[in-house]
Design a protein around this motif. Structure first.
Motif, PDB file in Angstrom:
ATOM      1  N   THR A 104       0.989  -1.485  -0.116  1.00  0.00           N
ATOM      2  CA  THR A 104      -0.016  -0.129   0.440  1.00  0.00           C
ATOM      3  C   THR A 104       1.198   1.286  -0.079  1.00  0.00           C
ATOM      4  OG1 THR A 104       0.220   0.128   2.580  1.00  0.00           O
ATOM      5  CG2 THR A 104      -1.528  -1.256   1.195  1.00  0.00           C
ATOM      6  N   ASP A 105       0.141   2.173  -0.158  1.00  0.00           N
ATOM      7  CA  ASP A 105       0.564   3.499   0.035  1.00  0.00           C
ATOM      8  C   ASP A 105       0.792   4.043   1.574  1.00  0.00           C
ATOM      9  OD1 ASP A 105      -1.458   4.863   0.581  1.00  0.00           O
ATOM     10  OD2 ASP A 105      -1.738   5.254  -1.608  1.00  0.00           O
ATOM     11  N   GLY A 150       1.908  -4.294   3.691  1.00  0.00           N
ATOM     12  CA  GLY A 150       1.963  -3.030   3.799  1.00  0.00           C
ATOM     13  C   GLY A 150       3.095  -1.322   3.860  1.00  0.00           C
ATOM     14  N   GLU A 151       2.389  -0.554   4.339  1.00  0.00           N
ATOM     15  CA  GLU A 151       3.429   0.337   3.084  1.00  0.00           C
ATOM     16  C   GLU A 151       4.942   1.074   3.286  1.00  0.00           C
ATOM     17  OE1 GLU A 151       3.487   4.560   6.171  1.00  0.00           O
ATOM     18  OE2 GLU A 151       1.205   3.480   6.323  1.00  0.00           O
ATOM     19  N   SER A 182       7.838   7.473  -4.465  1.00  0.00           N
ATOM     20  CA  SER A 182       7.858   8.634  -3.062  1.00  0.00           C
ATOM     21  C   SER A 182       6.363   8.893  -2.864  1.00  0.00           C
ATOM     22  CB  SER A 182       8.118  10.002  -4.239  1.00  0.00           C
ATOM     23  OG  SER A 182       7.686  10.943  -2.912  1.00  0.00           O
ATOM     24  N   ASN A 183       6.804   8.378  -1.834  1.00  0.00           N
ATOM     25  CA  ASN A 183       4.165   8.698  -1.447  1.00  0.00           C
ATOM     26  C   ASN A 183       4.149  10.350  -1.257  1.00  0.00           C
ATOM     27  OD1 ASN A 183       3.884   6.188  -0.765  1.00  0.00           O
ATOM     28  ND2 ASN A 183       4.541   5.816   0.561  1.00  0.00           N
ATOM     29  N   LYS A 184       5.100  11.374  -1.603  1.00  0.00           N
ATOM     30  CA  LYS A 184       4.759  12.335  -1.275  1.00  0.00           C
ATOM     31  C   LYS A 184       4.364  12.836  -2.760  1.00  0.00           C
ATOM     32  CE  LYS A 184       8.554  13.720   1.312  1.00  0.00           C
ATOM     33  NZ  LYS A 184       9.565  14.713   1.269  1.00  0.00           N
ATOM     34  N   THR A 185       3.776  12.008  -3.726  1.00  0.00           N
ATOM     35  CA  THR A 185       3.721  12.450  -4.893  1.00  0.00           C
ATOM     36  C   THR A 185       2.073  11.275  -5.457  1.00  0.00           C
ATOM     37  OG1 THR A 185       4.634  10.848  -6.254  1.00  0.00           O
ATOM     38  CG2 THR A 185       5.075  13.457  -6.214  1.00  0.00           C
ATOM     39  N   LYS A 197       2.493   7.252  -5.093  1.00  0.00           N
ATOM     40  CA  LYS A 197       1.633   6.650  -3.893  1.00  0.00           C
ATOM     41  C   LYS A 197       1.015   5.836  -5.441  1.00  0.00           C
ATOM     42  CE  LYS A 197       0.049  10.460  -1.101  1.00  0.00           C
ATOM     43  NZ  LYS A 197      -0.524  10.856  -1.067  1.00  0.00           N
ATOM     44  N   ALA A 198       0.252   5.890  -6.450  1.00  0.00           N
ATOM     45  CA  ALA A 198       0.118   4.805  -7.173  1.00  0.00           C
ATOM     46  C   ALA A 198       0.898   3.843  -7.753  1.00  0.00           C
ATOM     47  CB  ALA A 198      -0.386   5.771  -8.828  1.00  0.00           C
ATOM     48  N   GLN A 199       2.095   3.901  -7.178  1.00  0.00           N
ATOM     49  CA  GLN A 199       3.150   3.191  -7.858  1.00  0.00           C
ATOM     50  C   GLN A 199       3.083   1.587  -6.894  1.00  0.00           C
ATOM     51  OE1 GLN A 199       6.931   3.660 -10.273  1.00  0.00           O
ATOM     52  NE2 GLN A 199       6.134   5.723 -10.546  1.00  0.00           N
TER      53      GLN A 199
END
Length: 472
Positions: free
Chosen positions: A406-407, A446-447, A453-456, A460-462
């Protein structure tokens, strides 16, 4: 009558003495017939030589005293080997008495002394010469013995010696002839002119019957010589039978009722393969000893009658047939973990999952779309899942791990839970569509393992993804 009683008692005594003697074939014999008494030997005794005794030996008309009836009876018993003992009783009437009347040994006269009755009882030891002659039916013998003679009112003891001949018509019946010189212990007058008992020649001719041999089974071999006395048999087998006539007596014949060669203990070998029919699983077809007489056409060590492929060599474990290689990958089906799918020897006949295949699986996995914050699939994801099912079916022995990610949005625990349920949902779909559950496992991270990067939004989609790993 008084003399007849003496004769009877004497015969019974001698017979009783011999009854306990050792026996052989037909140990007992009875002879009876006519006897002739010749007194001339006493008449020529004075100044006579041996020639005078026999000078008129066969002068039947002048010298022999004969009565026209059965006049002697002999009972005898074999006592071992060629020896026999017996007793003879005889009766005669002396009507021709030969006496010496002058100085010469030949000065003799023959006259009737008054029809004197002659009785004798004699014991005899006889020795047969038949074995020396070697002719079964021709049986000469010699004998010695002694006895007692009664003549009118006179009597005397006598010592005997003589010879005989029996011509056997059968084993048990024969014609017997004998001559015996009976030396009386007194043979002159008693000084008063009364006649005393003379020395005589006594000749006998009659029939002899042998009996007493026991042959229980009636095969012509006496029990004492019969190895099988209760069962009729053959002379060459010492009285034992050979029921099938193959030259092997029954007691040594493994198949006594069916003829067979000696090499097989009397059992037949119909197919001639050297294995007796009773031990041959294929008695009508020549075969091999190690296959119990059955043939092996393909030489694979499996008998044709048990070989599912009798013309093609194959292992015993496969019923004599060669192991198949259905998928043609050089790995026999028995060892091929994927017998219907071509694989490699190194992977036990199963196809090996290449890096390109794994890349393809993961390219599909990354496109799996779930409903927001759920483990359910979006409708457009199902074709992707079906494509994954098709690939996994090409590698039926390979195992895979389905990993959920997940993100970073939301709480860590919720994200962990969501990753686990989404990975499990993918496994469930694959199993429901034909993939063996034992080949699949699932895990959620999980994450914790972002790949961007989870900042974009793009990153997050990746990170919201499903990955497939090959389990080795």
């Amino acid at each position: 009558m008084k003399h007849l009683n003496k004769l009877f008692v004497s015969m019974m005594m001698v017979a009783g003495l011999s009854a306990n003697a050792q026996s052989s074939d037909n140990p007992w014999a009875i002879s009876f017939g006519a006897n002739a008494v010749d007194t001339r030997t006493s008449a020529g005794m004075r100044d006579a030589n041996i020639k005078d005794h026999f000078s008129q030996f066969f002068n039947v008309k002048e010298n022999w005293n004969i009565i026209p009836s059965v006049s002697y009876l002999t009972v005898s018993r074999n006592v071992g080997g060629n020896f026999s003992v017996g007793v003879t009783g005889s009766v005669n009437k002396i009507t021709k008495w030969v006496d010496w009347v002058g100085p010469s040994a030949n000065s003799v006269v023959t006259y009737n002394p008054g029809d004197l009755m002659y009785y004798s009882a004699d014991g005899t030891i006889k020795y047969s010469l038949k074995n020396l002659i070697g002719i079964k039916w021709f049986d000469p013998s010699v004998h010695i013995g002694g006895g007692y003679t009664w003549l009118d009112k006179q009597s005397a003891g006598n010592a005997n010696a003589g010879a005989g001949l029996t011509l056997w018509f059968t084993e048990q019946v024969g014609l017997s002839l004998s001559s015996t010189y009976k030396k009386a212990f007194t043979d002159r007058t008693d000084g008063t002119g009364a006649l005393d008992v003379p020395s005589v020649f006594q000749h006998m001719a009659g029939l002899t019957f042998q009996f007493g041999g026991k042959d229980t089974d009636g095969d012509g071999i006496y029990d004492k010589d019969d190895a099988c006395p209760d069962v009729a048999g053959l002379k060459e087998f010492q009285g034992c039978p050979d029921t099938d006539g193959d030259g092997i007596q029954d007691k040594d014949d493994a198949c006594p009722e069916v003829a067979g060669p000696k090499e097989l203990n009397g059992c037949p070998d119909t197919d001639g393969d050297g294995i007796a029919d009773k031990d041959d699983a294929c008695p009508e077809v020549a075969g091999l000893a190690n296959l119990q007489g059955c043939p092996d056409a393909d030489g694979d060590g499996v008998a044709d009658n048990k070989d599912k492929c009798p013309t093609v060599a194959g292992p015993r474990e496969n019923g004599g047939c060669p192991w198949p290689d259905t998928d043609g990958d050089s790995v026999l089906d028995k060892d091929d973990q994927c017998p219907d799918v071509k694989g490699t020897v190194a992977n036990n006949g199963c196809p090996e999952v290449s890096e390109d295949v794994m890349k393809k699986l993961n390219d599909y996995a990354k496109t799996i779309l779930f409903d927001t914050n759920k483990a359910s699939f979006q409708e457009r994801t199902y074709p992707v899942l079906q494509a994954m099912v098709a690939i996994l079916k090409e590698y039926p022995s390979s195992k895979f791990s389905i990993e959920g990610h997940t993100d970073s949005d939301g709480k860590d625990a919720a994200n962990q839970k969501l990753s686990e349920t989404r990975a499990a949902a993918v496994v469930t779909y694959l199993v429901e569509n034909g993939i063996d559950a034992s080949r699949l496992s699932s895990i959620g991270f999980g994450e914790s393992k972002p790949i961007a990067s989870n900042k974009t939004k793009a990153g997050k989609a990746q990170n919201r993804r499903v990955e497939v790993k090959l389990v080795k």
